[in-house]
Write a protein that holds these residues in place. Sequence first.
Motif, short mmCIF file in Angstrom:
data_model
loop_
_atom_site.label_atom_id
_atom_site.label_comp_id
_atom_site.label_asym_id
_atom_site.label_seq_id
_atom_site.Cartn_x
_atom_site.Cartn_y
_atom_site.Cartn_z
N ARG A 31 -0.29 -5.97 6.59
CA ARG A 31 0.37 -7.11 5.94
C ARG A 31 1.83 -6.81 5.63
N LEU A 32 2.10 -5.61 5.14
CA LEU A 32 3.47 -5.27 4.75
C LEU A 32 4.38 -5.01 5.94
N ALA A 33 3.77 -4.67 7.07
CA ALA A 33 4.58 -4.47 8.29
C ALA A 33 4.77 -5.77 9.06
N ALA A 34 3.95 -6.76 8.78
CA ALA A 34 3.93 -7.97 9.60
C ALA A 34 5.10 -8.90 9.33
N ILE A 178 0.76 1.05 13.55
CA ILE A 178 1.93 0.17 13.42
C ILE A 178 3.14 0.81 14.10
N ARG A 179 3.34 2.09 13.87
CA ARG A 179 4.47 2.79 14.48
C ARG A 179 4.39 2.73 16.00
N ARG A 180 3.17 2.95 16.54
CA ARG A 180 3.01 2.98 17.99
C ARG A 180 3.12 1.60 18.62
N ALA A 190 6.59 -0.75 5.84
CA ALA A 190 5.35 -0.69 5.05
C ALA A 190 5.36 0.51 4.11
N ILE A 191 5.85 1.64 4.60
CA ILE A 191 5.91 2.85 3.77
C ILE A 191 6.77 2.60 2.54
N ARG A 192 7.92 1.94 2.71
CA ARG A 192 8.79 1.67 1.57
C ARG A 192 8.10 0.74 0.57
N HIS A 193 7.44 -0.29 1.06
CA HIS A 193 6.76 -1.23 0.17
C HIS A 193 5.68 -0.53 -0.66
N ASN A 197 5.94 8.57 0.39
CA ASN A 197 6.98 9.48 0.89
C ASN A 197 7.02 9.54 2.41
N GLY A 198 5.95 9.11 3.04
CA GLY A 198 5.84 9.15 4.49
C GLY A 198 4.39 8.97 4.87
#
Length: 331
Positions: A31-34, A178-180, A190-193, A197-198
């Motif tokens: 959801r956060l990457a979309a 998501i990355r791929r 998404a990581i920031r949301h 840290n990664g």
Amino acid sequence: MYPPNPPLRVGFILLPLFTMNAFAGFIDSLRLAADTGGRSRQIHCSWQIMGPGPITSSCGLEAHPQSPYREPGLFTHIAICGGNNYLDPHEDRALTHYLREASRQGVKLIGVCTGTFAIARAGLLGGQRVCVHWNVINDFRQQFPQIDATPDRLFLQSARVITCAGSSGATDMALHLIRRECGPDKAQQAIRHMMLNGMRTSNSPQTHFFEAISEIRDERVRVAVLTMEQSLNTRMDSQELAERINLSPRQLDRLFQREMGTTPMRYFKTMRLRYAEWLLHHTDSSIAEIAADCGFADAAHLARDFSAHYGHSPRQSRLADLPRAEPAALS
């Protein structure tokens, strides 16, 4: 207008008593990457929860799927999210048929937490190496002895199936997908949301410790060892352990001596020392923190027992990255 076919399209199937942590981490990563700003529009990723419903999670929350099983080809991946019902021998024939059809169409299946059990029951893991949560590895190997299963990964991708140990590892697996499929910028978004840290890689070790109990013949001793495994951070005595499995301390001691060649408390101490050694080599926790995590009164207590057992101190083990020694004799 949303793109009609985002590069990552996941159909979710929730099994009875599914675990919320794994499911929520997976779907919220999508959801956060979309979309931007956390607005949840299904632009770069899409998702749908399918199946008969409602489904009750292990914490008691009830989830209502959005639709029955849909045509598998609509998705790039189908994720089966399991939980605490993995010991139920009942086979869901409709689910098995659906998973086999999805596999036939080339849709990649994802076993999340104990969802891997359902994929195995459908006969779709032949020749695949899979990972499962350390807490269920012995049960998985007992039910599916022909499948190569390991508890040493967060998730594992093979040609046709992705298997994930569950819990927070499902978030790392989702970020990897998501990355791929959508690009590193979307994964980072998404990581920031999520204020992470990664993301951990697939070969990151599970933070775990488990005992291989397949060779233990007496069921009462097996239960005792599993109870110890779940209680590594406590200072449990023989009376408490015996009460947990409805035996007297004398009965339990006799069974352990016959089956394991040692007493329950000596075996338990060795387990806790091995766990401490594992934490020294796989975490950045302080020795005091490791002592507490392993049920020792303090760092000095751990250091004394550790040195007697391994021949060097916890600090020396960590600084020199000494090879993991074989445990001392339990007798």
